[in-house]
Design an enzyme around this catalytic site. Sequence first.
Site, short mmCIF file in Angstrom:
data_model
loop_
_atom_site.label_atom_id
_atom_site.label_comp_id
_atom_site.label_asym_id
_atom_site.label_seq_id
_atom_site.Cartn_x
_atom_site.Cartn_y
_atom_site.Cartn_z
N TYR A 199 -1.90 9.30 -8.65
CA TYR A 199 -2.97 8.69 -8.70
C TYR A 199 -4.10 9.48 -9.27
O TYR A 199 -4.50 10.79 -8.84
CB TYR A 199 -3.56 8.26 -7.37
N HIS A 207 -1.72 -7.43 -2.90
CA HIS A 207 -1.08 -6.39 -3.22
C HIS A 207 -0.10 -5.68 -2.16
O HIS A 207 -0.70 -5.34 -1.09
CB HIS A 207 -2.18 -5.62 -3.80
N MET A 219 1.16 -0.95 1.39
CA MET A 219 0.07 -1.56 1.43
C MET A 219 0.07 -3.02 1.85
O MET A 219 1.20 -3.50 1.63
CB MET A 219 -0.77 -1.10 0.05
#
Length: 569
Positions: A199, A375, A450
């Site tokens: 990330y 998501h 997630m």
Amino acid sequence: MVILSLVLLLLSVQWSWALEDPLLPFSEHLDPEHKVQLKWGFDEIQGTILFELTVSTSGWVGFGFSPKGGMTGADIVIGGVGAKGSYFTDHHAQGNSMPVVDKQQNYKLLSLTESDGKTVIKFQRSISSCDENDLPITDLPMKLIYAYGQTDDITYHSAQRGTKELNLLKYMPRVNPPNSNFFDITMVNFTVPAKQTYYHCKIMKAPTFDHKRHIYRIEPVITNFDLVHHLLLYRCPPSVTEPFEAECYTSLRTNLCMETIAVWGVGGGAFEFPEVAGLPIGGNVSDFFYRLEVHYNNANKSTGRVDNSGLRFYHTTELRQHDAAVLGAGLVIAPWYAIPPKAKSFLTYGMCDTAYFPKVLETPHDLQVFSVMLHTHLAGRKVRVGHFRGEKQIDFLAVDENYDFEYQDVTNLGKTKTVKLGDKLLVECTYSTENRSTLTWGGLSTTDEMCLAFLFYYPAMNLSGCMSFPNTTTLRSEMGTPGLNTWLNMMSTKTWNDTSINQYQQTLKRIDQLVVIADSFKNISRNTGLIPNLSVIPSAPCMSGCDTKNLALLWLLLCLLVQFMQKYN
């Protein structure tokens, strides 16, 4: 006189805003002359779609769906207001001749008016087909046909007809307002590390504008589709005053910017805001910095790959009625949430309780939610967002029963849904870990998990997140391992089968949850709550014209019976 003109202008603008119908958020003219306008909205959970057709005629109006754009095989409704009153019937066409009236009338007329040379028909039907003469409405482009006459004598329509192809369930308008332009926020010649998951965060300032503008369209700018998994853009609090670039979540500076502004996921495309709302930029928001977060999924650990991906923002000086915003809801991303291996269908929950908004906001208000992006990572199979009011489930805000990690897009809800202050939203994610032999932890990596829902809404509030997490102290106590290390060892050595997986899942849901509300300035309110039970709301059944008439007759008989009893008692 000038003041009076300004007042009249303001009233006209307010009146035009007031005419916006949250149940009919989409609109298209079907003809080049703009004499035929179609508005629509839908509810995929209830299985219904609503139409309002406005045609510049005082005669008959026909509208329908065609397999190839012509009459043959078309599913058609014909309506109007004649000398004997209004008429509205469901037909099907067998060729270039007068359509045949369906034995089963599956379109429900809601209103039909004629005035000032215009006919307006409002009607509803099921998204799926109800009989062999109806065409199902799918999430692919469909050919819509229309025709109309100048009288109520339903004869050949001459040139007053046409065809237009639209995707009704995945509609994405493309507007070109005046005084519009665009700017990009992207990485600049960033060399992607040879890591499977990485990330990267870049804090920068957006272009400065003296006066407020509205962003009406966001497009992905992707240079490496095989590496970029998703993008997030966050607005930083006023305390962030300098640019910065580093690996995400390794520096306090990247953690400060948490108000979600835009989101894109792999497989997604451009996103257009509804005509009543736009993301604010410029004016009093010009001094803010923004954090671009890019999730790189470098599965082959390639070296030397350079990336310039990001987002393109189209903006205009023509302001819309509302400022829009994005609220992150779901399960707090934290390392102490474990999903067991060998699970066919494991459920996790994240709750947003809007009753706690006043703890971080001075003037909170209802949310008008128009779009959502759901998501999870690789193990995700389904995502549902339940809507609760007064401890009862009233709806699903969004549902994806066939979640695909490779296709994550911002989707329109079909109609604007109101989340009242005090309502609860429950994000439920279903995972499959049948092919995994070890625990799956909550986290940032693609192989971690997630459970999130990004809600696009208006009017904007200074909120960044509304999420929950199981009370880990209670969880360890319930499982007989109060110590963290003891619990970790037990979880990693436990024999996971259907029984133990189900027991663990029920424990996670039953115990008290930490409910977290965060505003745009990193003020956080921590509260407690319990996970409500999520049920299935059945789809609306097909209702034929006969059903409607029978219900009306039954209602009339009941009214007469009540009057009779009142008269003689």
